[in-house]
Design a protein around this motif. Sequence first.
Motif, PDB file in Angstrom:
ATOM      1  N   ARG A  61      19.667   7.096   3.772  1.00 16.87           N
ATOM      2  CA  ARG A  61      20.868   6.261   3.876  1.00 16.87           C
ATOM      3  C   ARG A  61      21.309   5.688   2.531  1.00 16.87           C
ATOM      4  O   ARG A  61      22.322   5.011   2.449  1.00 16.87           O
ATOM      5  N   GLY A  62      20.510   5.927   1.503  1.00 13.77           N
ATOM      6  CA  GLY A  62      20.876   5.434   0.174  1.00 13.77           C
ATOM      7  C   GLY A  62      20.506   3.993  -0.074  1.00 13.77           C
ATOM      8  O   GLY A  62      20.893   3.416  -1.082  1.00 13.77           O
ATOM      9  N   VAL A  63      19.751   3.386   0.843  1.00 10.31           N
ATOM     10  CA  VAL A  63      19.313   2.010   0.653  1.00 10.31           C
ATOM     11  C   VAL A  63      18.295   1.950  -0.477  1.00 10.31           C
ATOM     12  O   VAL A  63      18.292   1.022  -1.278  1.00 10.31           O
ATOM     13  N   LEU A  64      17.421   2.954  -0.545  1.00  9.97           N
ATOM     14  CA  LEU A  64      16.474   3.106  -1.639  1.00  9.97           C
ATOM     15  C   LEU A  64      16.724   4.445  -2.314  1.00  9.97           C
ATOM     16  O   LEU A  64      17.212   5.379  -1.677  1.00  9.97           O
ATOM     17  N   VAL A  65      16.365   4.545  -3.583  1.00 10.93           N
ATOM     18  CA  VAL A  65      16.609   5.760  -4.349  1.00 10.93           C
ATOM     19  C   VAL A  65      15.300   6.250  -4.955  1.00 10.93           C
ATOM     20  O   VAL A  65      14.545   5.460  -5.530  1.00 10.93           O
ATOM     21  N   ILE A  66      15.046   7.551  -4.822  1.00  9.73           N
ATOM     22  CA  ILE A  66      13.888   8.152  -5.487  1.00  9.73           C
ATOM     23  C   ILE A  66      14.328   8.538  -6.885  1.00  9.73           C
ATOM     24  O   ILE A  66      15.246   9.333  -7.062  1.00  9.73           O
ATOM     25  N   ASP A  67      13.670   7.949  -7.878  1.00  9.68           N
ATOM     26  CA  ASP A  67      14.061   8.158  -9.263  1.00  9.68           C
ATOM     27  C   ASP A  67      13.470   9.435  -9.860  1.00  9.68           C
ATOM     28  O   ASP A  67      13.986   9.945 -10.846  1.00  9.68           O
ATOM     29  N   ASP A  68      12.387   9.932  -9.284  1.00 11.87           N
ATOM     30  CA  ASP A  68      11.731  11.126  -9.815  1.00 11.87           C
ATOM     31  C   ASP A  68      12.409  12.401  -9.329  1.00 11.87           C
ATOM     32  O   ASP A  68      13.058  12.417  -8.286  1.00 11.87           O
ATOM     33  N   ASP A  69      12.210  13.467 -10.082  1.00 16.92           N
ATOM     34  CA  ASP A  69      12.737  14.778  -9.705  1.00 16.92           C
ATOM     35  C   ASP A  69      11.795  15.398  -8.672  1.00 16.92           C
ATOM     36  O   ASP A  69      10.621  15.639  -8.955  1.00 16.92           O
ATOM     37  N   ILE A  70      12.302  15.635  -7.478  1.00 18.72           N
ATOM     38  CA  ILE A  70      11.466  16.221  -6.420  1.00 18.72           C
ATOM     39  C   ILE A  70      11.855  17.670  -6.138  1.00 18.72           C
ATOM     40  O   ILE A  70      11.491  18.209  -5.108  1.00 18.72           O
ATOM     41  N   SER A  71      12.588  18.280  -7.053  1.00 16.29           N
ATOM     42  CA  SER A  71      13.072  19.644  -6.815  1.00 16.29           C
ATOM     43  C   SER A  71      11.933  20.653  -6.668  1.00 16.29           C
ATOM     44  O   SER A  71      12.100  21.671  -6.018  1.00 16.29           O
ATOM     45  N   GLY A  72      10.762  20.375  -7.218  1.00 18.00           N
ATOM     46  CA  GLY A  72       9.641  21.305  -7.104  1.00 18.00           C
ATOM     47  C   GLY A  72       8.826  21.116  -5.845  1.00 18.00           C
ATOM     48  O   GLY A  72       7.946  21.910  -5.533  1.00 18.00           O
ATOM     49  N   ASP A  73       9.088  20.081  -5.088  1.00 17.77           N
ATOM     50  CA  ASP A  73       8.328  19.775  -3.875  1.00 17.77           C
ATOM     51  C   ASP A  73       9.179  20.109  -2.650  1.00 17.77           C
ATOM     52  O   ASP A  73       9.957  19.289  -2.171  1.00 17.77           O
ATOM     53  N   GLU A  74       9.026  21.328  -2.127  1.00 17.55           N
ATOM     54  CA  GLU A  74       9.860  21.808  -1.022  1.00 17.55           C
ATOM     55  C   GLU A  74       9.680  20.982   0.253  1.00 17.55           C
ATOM     56  O   GLU A  74      10.637  20.706   0.964  1.00 17.55           O
ATOM     57  N   GLU A  75       8.450  20.593   0.540  1.00 19.49           N
ATOM     58  CA  GLU A  75       8.191  19.826   1.767  1.00 19.49           C
ATOM     59  C   GLU A  75       8.880  18.459   1.714  1.00 19.49           C
ATOM     60  O   GLU A  75       9.508  18.027   2.682  1.00 19.49           O
ATOM     61  N   LEU A  76       8.808  17.788   0.586  1.00 16.05           N
ATOM     62  CA  LEU A  76       9.452  16.495   0.439  1.00 16.05           C
ATOM     63  C   LEU A  76      10.974  16.631   0.501  1.00 16.05           C
ATOM     64  O   LEU A  76      11.654  15.831   1.138  1.00 16.05           O
ATOM     65  N   GLN A  77      11.500  17.679  -0.096  1.00 19.55           N
ATOM     66  CA  GLN A  77      12.947  17.927  -0.030  1.00 19.55           C
ATOM     67  C   GLN A  77      13.389  18.201   1.401  1.00 19.55           C
ATOM     68  O   GLN A  77      14.446  17.762   1.822  1.00 19.55           O
ATOM     69  N   ARG A  78      12.579  18.936   2.139  1.00 18.19           N
ATOM     70  CA  ARG A  78      12.910  19.256   3.530  1.00 18.19           C
ATOM     71  C   ARG A  78      12.962  17.986   4.376  1.00 18.19           C
ATOM     72  O   ARG A  78      13.869  17.788   5.191  1.00 18.19           O
ATOM     73  N   VAL A  79      11.997  17.088   4.180  1.00 20.01           N
ATOM     74  CA  VAL A  79      11.940  15.857   4.962  1.00 20.01           C
ATOM     75  C   VAL A  79      13.083  14.914   4.587  1.00 20.01           C
ATOM     76  O   VAL A  79      13.722  14.331   5.450  1.00 20.01           O
ATOM     77  N   LEU A  80      13.344  14.789   3.301  1.00 26.22           N
ATOM     78  CA  LEU A  80      14.399  13.874   2.873  1.00 26.22           C
ATOM     79  C   LEU A  80      15.790  14.440   3.112  1.00 26.22           C
ATOM     80  O   LEU A  80      16.740  13.688   3.277  1.00 26.22           O
ATOM     81  N   GLY A  81      15.907  15.745   3.141  1.00 18.52           N
ATOM     82  CA  GLY A  81      17.196  16.370   3.407  1.00 18.52           C
ATOM     83  C   GLY A  81      18.245  15.950   2.402  1.00 18.52           C
ATOM     84  O   GLY A  81      17.971  15.753   1.236  1.00 18.52           O
ATOM     85  N   THR A  82      19.443  15.783   2.881  1.00 20.23           N
ATOM     86  CA  THR A  82      20.544  15.373   2.023  1.00 20.23           C
ATOM     87  C   THR A  82      20.522  13.864   1.887  1.00 20.23           C
ATOM     88  O   THR A  82      20.576  13.141   2.869  1.00 20.23           O
ATOM     89  N   VAL A  83      20.449  13.414   0.666  1.00 16.75           N
ATOM     90  CA  VAL A  83      20.417  11.985   0.391  1.00 16.75           C
ATOM     91  C   VAL A  83      21.841  11.491   0.162  1.00 16.75           C
ATOM     92  O   VAL A  83      22.578  12.057  -0.634  1.00 16.75           O
TER      93      VAL A  83
END
Length: 127
Positions: A61-83
């Motif tokens: 929902r954009g309430v918090l922001v992940i500052d690190d690059d997670i492009s290499g972590d497919e599982e984390l990207q899948r769970v977070l989806g579109t931010v």
Amino acid sequence: MPVQQLQVSNPSSGVVVVTPDADRPKSYLRFEAKGDATGEDVKIISRETAFQAPLVKAVKRGVLVIDDDISGDEELQRVLGTVQKRQPVGEKPLTAVRVDYVYDEESNSYNKVDRDVRVVIDPLQKG
């Protein structure tokens, strides 16, 4: 390669509190407002915590922001989806309505008039 720790920050001007583990309500994360002098607006969290539902919702929902690059972590990207990028809410002045009764000589009566009055609230300050 999976990310082990993530830097998460609060982009808003208000405090955000998230309880990642519902089974342990006393283990909450408190993010102070953006630009906090003590740096409490940024937290380092574990990968495990990043998968907890409340934190995922806050990031999506954009309430918090992940500052690190997670492009290499497919599982984390899948769970977070579109931010969603949340636009900071501009400072809107608070108003209240004051009801005045104005005497009208023509009708020889009082007419009700609603007037907006600006409300000023002094924020609590640390220190």
